[in-house]
Enzyme design. Structure first.
Site, PDB file in Angstrom:
ATOM      1  N   ASP A 154      -2.181   2.499  -4.509  1.00 59.54           N
ATOM      2  CA  ASP A 154      -3.389   2.985  -3.845  1.00 59.54           C
ATOM      3  C   ASP A 154      -4.532   1.984  -3.997  1.00 59.54           C
ATOM      4  O   ASP A 154      -4.517   1.122  -4.881  1.00 59.54           O
ATOM      5  CB  ASP A 154      -3.811   4.336  -4.426  1.00 59.54           C
ATOM      6  N   HIS A 195       0.819  -1.213   0.000  1.00 60.46           N
ATOM      7  CA  HIS A 195       0.000   0.000   0.000  1.00 60.46           C
ATOM      8  C   HIS A 195       0.861   1.275   0.000  1.00 60.46           C
ATOM      9  O   HIS A 195       0.344   2.377  -0.203  1.00 60.46           O
ATOM     10  CB  HIS A 195      -0.918  -0.006   1.232  1.00 60.46           C
TER      11      HIS A 195
END
Length: 425
Positions: A400, A396
């Site tokens: 995104d 992450h």
């Protein structure tokens, strides 16, 4: 002549190995290029061959020893090697008799070998075979009721150990049910090895453990899920399997569809094909797909190089070849390096759903699972469709949520309409 057996260059960033086992003993006769010793590294196992034909005279590094590149493992010598033809000639001793006639005499002990005569013996059934026949006869014994015979055959029960409670010792269904109250014996492993075992992890297992822990500690792991209707892929495989196999000599599997669909998605979402290097992001403009293979010694992840440039047939051929090398323990360091994205197929073991862990320094891994018929709403109607759950674990820090979900959705769309993979849309 004496030749040293040295630890070869093991590959990039690998400086040492463990002597797994010697395949030959001191004093054994060996041929040139015959494997002598197996070395275990952090990534692969490899065999070190003999440099020459001769006799293994010394073993300097015993099993379990840690050795560095260039270290002395042992030596092979051509001295003392007995020529088999000379050995045979020595057995035939020449003897000169009258008129200069030479008589070749074979040693008496050799002649005795040929003098021995064995009489043909009748074939006798051993006790073991007779016992098996006896058990089989009891299973098919007509005195057993159909219900009892069915249970005996299905559960593979040894009826010779059961004392029947019926008339004339006949075995009843109740006798078999009573077996459920019998305590099972302790496990054979417990009897053989005791209550607990303590075994040192192999280098490969240590590396797997270390890298998985690093992935959890260093990456911001997150997993997103989706489901894919495999109807179109399965129909395409069924319609073209025979022609594909006769033309290319390999089966059309599921992996080629997933590799193709992944490459399309990676090209559209380059962050999933990237990696973090300090404060920089390295975007890879090539597509090397790693795929997990389970072996007896642990999980290995070889790489399918330049997957975007391969046809369906090339992908299937390469995957088959690399998988066989992995299972035979013949992978090289080059086979395991350079991957940019990983596909893990837990479905072959029956997994319904999982959250795969990243293969660092990669930023994404796709988890495939088993295909199960499930009720789906299609055009307002409930229909049974073959469904596979997909999982995408990603870092992450550079990917995104929008990108990850869109990436997985694109894979789903290309698998549900595989014609898109051929039309490049």
């Amino acid at each position: 002549m004496n030749e040293k057996i040295l630890v070869p260059v093991l590959g990039e960033s690998i400086t040492e190995a463990t002597v797994s086992k010697w395949l030959k003993n001191e004093g054994d006769t060996v041929e040139a290029d015959e494997p002598l010793v197996e070395l275990e590294t952090d990534k692969v196992n490899l065999e070190v061959p003999s440099p020459i034909s001769g006799t293994l005279t010394n073993i300097n590094s015993k099993d379990g020893s840690i050795v560095e590149v260039g270290a002395l493992l042992g030596s092979v010598s051509t001295d003392g090697k007995l020529d088999s033809k000379k050995e045979e000639i020595k057995k035939i001793e020449p003897k000169i008799e009258e008129n200069n006639v030479i008589k070749l005499e074979t040693p008496k002990e050799d002649l005795e070998i040929f003098d021995e005569k064995e009489e043909d013996q009748p074939l006798v059934l051993t006790n073991e075979i007779q016992e098996e026949k006896k058990i089989e006869d009891l299973k098919n014994d007509q005195t057993l009721s159909p219900a009892v015979r069915k249970i005996v055959n299905e559960k593979k029960i040894d009826v010779t150990s059961i004392k029947g409670s019926g008339k004339d010792g006949r075995i009843l269904k109740g006798d078999l049910i009573n077996l459920m109250g019998v305590n099972p014996p302790p496990s054979e492993r417990k009897i053989k090895y005791g209550q607990e075992e303590k075994i040192k992890m192999t280098r490969l297992r240590q590396t797997i453990a270390k890298r998985l822990k690093q992935a959890q500690e260093n990456a911001a792991l997150l997993t997103t899920f989706n489901e894919v209707d495999m109807t179109s892929v399965m129909e395409m495989r069924k319609e073209n399997q025979e022609d594909f196999q006769s033309r290319y000599g390999v089966k059309l599997g599921f992996m080629s569809f997933f590799v193709k669909a992944s490459v399309v998605a990676l090209k559209n979402f380059p962050a999933v094909n990237a990696e973090i290097d300090g404060h920089d992001i390295i975007y890879k403009n090539y597509y090397n797909i790693s795929f997990a293979v389970g072996t007896d010694k642990g999980l290995v992840v070889p790489v399918l190089k330049n997957a975007d440039e391969l046809s369906f047939a090339d992908i299937e051929k390469n995957i088959k070849e690399i998988s066989e090398k992995a299972k035979d323990g013949k992978l090289t360091i080059e086979d395991l390096q350079g991957g940019t994205f990983t596909i893990s197929n837990g479905g072959v073991y029956g997994s319904m759903l999982s959250t795969p862990i990243l293969n660092l320094p990669q930023s994404g891994v796709l988890g495939m699972h088993n295909i199960v018929d499930r009720p789906m709403v299609v055009d307002g109607e409930i229909k049974v469709r073959p469904i596979m759950y997909l999982a995408l674990s990603y870092d992450h820090r550079i990917i995104d949520g929008k990108e990850s979900v869109s990436f997985l959705k694109m894979i789903k769309e290309n698998l549900e309409d595989p014609r898109r993979l051929f039309l490049d849309i």
